[in-house]
Design an enzyme around this catalytic site. Sequence first.
Site, PDB file in Angstrom:
ATOM      1  N   GLY A 135     -86.382  10.596 -17.277  1.00 14.55           N
ATOM      2  CA  GLY A 135     -86.938   9.568 -18.164  1.00 14.55           C
ATOM      3  C   GLY A 135     -86.489   9.750 -19.598  1.00 14.55           C
ATOM      4  CE1 TYR A 136     -86.093  13.662 -25.341  1.00 17.53           C
ATOM      5  CE2 TYR A 136     -84.179  14.559 -24.212  1.00 17.53           C
ATOM      6  CZ  TYR A 136     -84.900  14.369 -25.371  1.00 17.53           C
ATOM      7  OH  TYR A 136     -84.435  14.872 -26.549  1.00 17.53           O
TER       8      TYR A 136
END
Length: 187
Positions: A135-136
């Site tokens: 996600g990051y």
Amino acid sequence: ARALGEKGACVLVNFLQRRDAADEVVSDIVASGGNAVAVAADISKASGIQALADAALESFGHVDVIVNNATPLIQRKPLLDHTWDEIDGYWRTYVESAFRLAKQLVPTMKERSFGRIVHVLTTYISGTPPPHMAGYVAAKSGLWGLTKAMAVELAPFGITVNAVSPSTVMTDQLEAMSESRRRALAV
């Protein structure tokens, strides 16, 4: 923020939870002869971005420089263990906030034919990222794409858009990490 304030820039210091840290930065800037204010705004929400933009314009009249460096709590876990809301939290904080803040503040930059926007990325968007950071890394990669698109569109108006990709920065998020791990990341 301190360096800009010491050089005469009026600085708005945004924070989400650490008023004490923001107030310390503001105090340092004011002590050096600069002008600064602290504002609490959750930039993962449209209302927070609006509040931040309003505070900047009310405090200083216009904005010359935007530095987008806010981050949500970074959770290292396997991709399939994430919920979409967790992934979306990265997108809202990195990509949506940069877009919405630009929508609010770039018009005054265009009027004056001057502006500087800096997005803080990560070295993880180049090469193979570490595991459990999907996600990051995806959101930071999206911010890199937005940075390039903004740079092309805003350059004719005297507005530069750049990104910096630091390695690991020692922040409060790393406090729970072992000392040996922090030392390894600092190399």
